[in-house]
Design a protein around this motif. Structure first.
Motif, short mmCIF file in Angstrom:
data_model
loop_
_atom_site.label_atom_id
_atom_site.label_comp_id
_atom_site.label_asym_id
_atom_site.label_seq_id
_atom_site.Cartn_x
_atom_site.Cartn_y
_atom_site.Cartn_z
N ARG A 88 -1.45 -4.93 11.73
CA ARG A 88 -1.99 -3.74 12.10
C ARG A 88 -3.59 -3.91 12.42
NH1 ARG A 88 1.58 -1.69 8.22
NH2 ARG A 88 -0.01 -1.84 6.64
N LEU A 91 -4.71 -5.47 15.57
CA LEU A 91 -4.14 -4.51 16.99
C LEU A 91 -5.23 -3.56 16.80
CD1 LEU A 91 -0.45 -4.53 16.45
CD2 LEU A 91 -1.84 -5.24 18.53
N ARG A 122 4.34 -9.07 15.82
CA ARG A 122 4.04 -8.01 15.84
C ARG A 122 3.01 -7.77 16.83
NH1 ARG A 122 4.29 -3.36 12.38
NH2 ARG A 122 2.27 -2.18 12.74
N GLY A 125 4.62 -7.81 20.35
CA GLY A 125 5.37 -6.44 20.53
C GLY A 125 4.41 -5.41 20.67
N HIS A 126 3.20 -5.41 20.28
CA HIS A 126 2.59 -4.04 20.29
C HIS A 126 1.27 -3.96 20.84
CE1 HIS A 126 5.51 -2.09 17.75
NE2 HIS A 126 5.59 -3.24 17.11
N ARG A 128 -1.69 -3.94 23.44
CA ARG A 128 -1.87 -3.50 24.97
C ARG A 128 -2.88 -4.23 25.83
NH1 ARG A 128 -3.29 2.91 23.03
NH2 ARG A 128 -1.24 3.20 22.19
#
Length: 135
Positions: A88, A91, A122, A125-126, A128
């Motif tokens: 998290r 990202l 993660r 997959g997430h 941008r």
């Protein structure tokens, strides 16, 4: 090429930052920003009483020193140390700081990664932005 490359640096036996740094050197032109980012997981509350008082400060300084040493390889690099959940935090920082490529090392996935997910998984997959996974 990319304008801002984030290199996620893990300090453990499974991830050698050297290959990630080499990949970043190829992906980032000389004028690009390169951020060397390490996310330190929070110490569980049940373990805090077993850790010496000055341990956290000494650990943070040692991590900053290693990141700063790695940053000398790039013309426009900055070391960043954050605390939180690795996936998290990487990202969120990438989104807030307009990163256009994340370089992250990954170990060979095991059963636990399929059940729980790895940090690299993660990110892939997430994110941008583009992600370059080093194995």
């Amino acid at each position: 090429m990319y304008k801002h490359v984030l290199v996620a640096v893990a300090f453990d036996a499974e991830h050698d930052p050297e290959r990630s740094l080499q990949a970043a050197a190829v992906l980032a032109p000389a004028e690009a920003r390169v951020t060397l980012l390490h996310v330190k997981e929070a110490v569980p509350s049940y373990a805090i009483s077993y850790i010496p008082e000055d341990y956290d400060q000494a650990l943070n300084q040692a991590i900053r020193d290693q990141l700063s040493e790695m940053a000398t390889r790039f013309a426009n690099a900055q070391p960043v140390l954050l605390e939180g959940h690795s996936g998290r935090t990487i990202l969120e920082w990438a989104e807030e700081n307009e990163v256009d490529c994340i370089v992250i090392a990954s170990h060979r996935p095991g059963l636990q990664d399929y059940l729980l997910g790895s940090t690299a998984g993660r990110i892939v997959g997430h994110a941008r932005c583009s992600v370059h996974v080093v194995r």
